[in-house]
Design a protein around this motif. Structure first.
Motif, PDB file in Angstrom:
ATOM      1  N   CYS A 104      48.316  51.068  33.948  1.00 25.94           N
ATOM      2  CA  CYS A 104      47.626  51.485  35.168  1.00 25.94           C
ATOM      3  C   CYS A 104      48.647  51.790  36.248  1.00 25.94           C
ATOM      4  CB  CYS A 104      46.603  50.447  35.625  1.00 25.94           C
ATOM      5  SG  CYS A 104      47.251  48.950  36.358  1.00 25.94           S
ATOM      6  N   ASN A 108      49.496  60.880  36.658  1.00 26.17           N
ATOM      7  CA  ASN A 108      48.942  62.005  35.899  1.00 26.17           C
ATOM      8  C   ASN A 108      49.520  62.017  34.482  1.00 26.17           C
ATOM      9  OD1 ASN A 108      51.617  63.043  36.206  1.00 26.17           O
ATOM     10  ND2 ASN A 108      51.029  64.010  38.140  1.00 26.17           N
ATOM     11  N   LYS A 109      49.119  63.021  33.726  1.00 20.56           N
ATOM     12  CA  LYS A 109      49.589  63.100  32.351  1.00 20.56           C
ATOM     13  C   LYS A 109      51.067  63.465  32.273  1.00 20.56           C
ATOM     14  CE  LYS A 109      48.114  64.443  27.776  1.00 20.56           C
ATOM     15  NZ  LYS A 109      47.065  65.091  26.965  1.00 20.56           N
ATOM     16  N   LEU A 112      53.216  60.459  32.093  1.00 20.96           N
ATOM     17  CA  LEU A 112      53.076  59.835  30.777  1.00 20.96           C
ATOM     18  C   LEU A 112      53.865  60.601  29.725  1.00 20.96           C
ATOM     19  CD1 LEU A 112      49.269  59.109  31.087  1.00 20.96           C
ATOM     20  CD2 LEU A 112      51.063  57.366  30.963  1.00 20.96           C
ATOM     21  N   ILE A 128      49.173  60.056  23.881  1.00 25.46           N
ATOM     22  CA  ILE A 128      48.639  59.719  25.200  1.00 25.46           C
ATOM     23  C   ILE A 128      47.137  59.974  25.266  1.00 25.46           C
ATOM     24  CG2 ILE A 128      48.695  60.370  27.648  1.00 25.46           C
ATOM     25  CD1 ILE A 128      51.639  61.330  27.052  1.00 25.46           C
ATOM     26  N   HIS A 130      44.542  60.064  28.507  1.00 28.91           N
ATOM     27  CA  HIS A 130      44.502  59.991  29.966  1.00 28.91           C
ATOM     28  C   HIS A 130      43.430  60.934  30.482  1.00 28.91           C
ATOM     29  CE1 HIS A 130      45.675  61.781  33.913  1.00 28.91           C
ATOM     30  NE2 HIS A 130      45.801  60.518  34.239  1.00 28.91           N
ATOM     31  N   GLU A 132      41.983  62.285  34.426  1.00 30.45           N
ATOM     32  CA  GLU A 132      42.135  62.209  35.876  1.00 30.45           C
ATOM     33  C   GLU A 132      40.929  61.486  36.480  1.00 30.45           C
ATOM     34  OE1 GLU A 132      44.394  62.983  38.073  1.00 30.45           O
ATOM     35  OE2 GLU A 132      45.869  63.903  36.736  1.00 30.45           O
ATOM     36  N   ASP A 140      45.789  56.374  38.079  1.00 38.22           N
ATOM     37  CA  ASP A 140      44.851  56.327  36.971  1.00 38.22           C
ATOM     38  C   ASP A 140      45.230  55.235  35.981  1.00 38.22           C
ATOM     39  OD1 ASP A 140      43.842  58.686  38.111  1.00 38.22           O
ATOM     40  OD2 ASP A 140      45.134  59.942  36.848  1.00 38.22           O
ATOM     41  N   ALA A 142      45.546  54.593  31.649  1.00 40.36           N
ATOM     42  CA  ALA A 142      45.865  55.408  30.475  1.00 40.36           C
ATOM     43  C   ALA A 142      46.090  54.497  29.287  1.00 40.36           C
ATOM     44  CB  ALA A 142      47.102  56.264  30.735  1.00 40.36           C
TER      45      ALA A 142
END
Length: 349
Positions: A104, A108-109, A112, A128, A130, A132, A140, A142
């Motif tokens: 947490c 954003n992606k 990651l 990943i 995830h 938004e 966010d 994930a």
């Protein structure tokens, strides 16, 4: 709420994924064999504290985490933060990296992707999940998963709606998948509303999030009484607080945090002045703590208080988590939270 067609659809997805899973196992045979030999699989959760990229997003309140923002957040600092997080993951698992990692406070992606591909994690087959969320700060939750061990079949962001005029918060993340192609697993990653604004004032928000999570889990168990469920997250409450008591009151989940062990002598996962709290917690369906089954959790959960994750607390004695920032001063550390870990075991009976 998860709808019945979703649960039915997963049954069909299991069948259609078999050939794909077989191909993954062949391509990643050495790593899979290692995990099979020792029968242990780790799960990790980590609040990574403000993992932002350096670009300004006009839709988010991320201005301070830019090169010209209040924290002068540069690419070098960002890169060091990624390396720090990857070090924690690698140190935690050693030869057996966690097969899923809940995270947490990720923006954003992109962050990651950078974590997975631009650090020492790049050879471990992490993928990943995830979505938004509407959180105003842009943080966010994930899930990272090793795709040679875990095959996700469904992922759903569950909106936590407080109604008109109240600040938006991050979604709950729900993932359903197969561990080792045959063990169905329901995974939730949560980051409940913070205590910013006062503990009592924000208590109803965490309670509402707990109600939503409880209702969703009850719904799953209504359709599958033997569902195996892992809920992990930063709940911004301790186990004895009302929101966490609500999560266990119907007997569907067991909270592992009251019996948590540490590597060193930390008294929780985060510290405010003199007081430690354990906001980062694992909750499991009861069947996952039944050691007579072929798949179960090896309790207790562990708080990973590695020495490099702590620093001397000069103001309030003892030690405290080694943060990236202390206020607006760059500190070069990891996070204001310590990660948590749980071992699972597969037994051939």
């Amino acid at each position: 709420m998860i709808q019945p067609p979703t649960l039915e659809r997963t049954k069909e997805l299991r069948k259609s994924k078999l050939h794909f899973c077989f191909l993954i196992l062949v391509l990643n045979f050495p790593l899979t064999l290692l995990a099979q030999n020792n029968g242990e699989l780790g799960v990790m959760f980590y609040n990574v504290e403000n993992l932002f990229d350096t670009k300004n997003d006009s839709l988010k309140s991320d201005d301070e985490f830019t090169p010209f923002g209040d924290k002068f957040w540069t690419y070098t600092k960002y890169s060091d933060k990624l390396k720090n997080i990857s070090r924690v993951i690698l140190e935690a698992g050693g030869w057996n990296p966690p097969f899923v990692i809940g995270l947490c406070e990720v923006e954003n992606k992109k962050v990651l992707n950078d974590l997975v591909w631009k650090t020492g994690l790049n050879h471990l087959n992490y993928h990943i999940i995830h979505h938004e969320s509407p959180d105003e700060r842009g943080i966010d939750v994930a899930l990272l998963y090793r795709n040679n061990l875990f095959t996700p079949l469904e992922s759903i962001p569950i909106k936590v709606d407080f109604g008109k005029g109240l600040r938006s918060t991050r979604d709950l993340l729900y993932v359903f998948g197969l561990l080792k192609d045959s063990i169905p697993l329901h995974v939730f990653v949560a980051h409940f509303p913070s205590r910013y604004g006062g503990v009592q004032n924000t208590k109803p928000l965490r309670y509402k999030a707990a109600q939503l999570l409880t209702d969703t889990i009850s719904y799953i168990l209504h359709h599958d009484a033997n569902a195996q469920i892992i809920a992990m997250g930063d709940f911004n409450d301790d186990a004895e607080d009302e929101s966490m008591q609500y999560l266990i009151k119907n007997g569907h989940l067991v909270n592992l945090s009251p019996t948590a062990e540490t590597i060193g002598n930390a008294k929780g996962t985060l510290k405010y002045q003199y007081a430690w709290n354990t906001f980062d917690q694992f909750l499991l369906s009861k069947n996952l703590i039944d050691t007579t089954r072929t798949f179960f959790a090896e309790t207790p959960m562990k708080i990973l208080d590695f020495p490099f994750l702590l620093e001397a607390d000069l103001n309030f004695t003892g030690t405290k988590p080694f943060r990236t920032y202390v206020g607006y001063k760059y500190n070069g550390g990891y996070s204001d939270h310590l990660p948590i870990w749980l071992n699972f075991r597969i037994i051939k009976r």
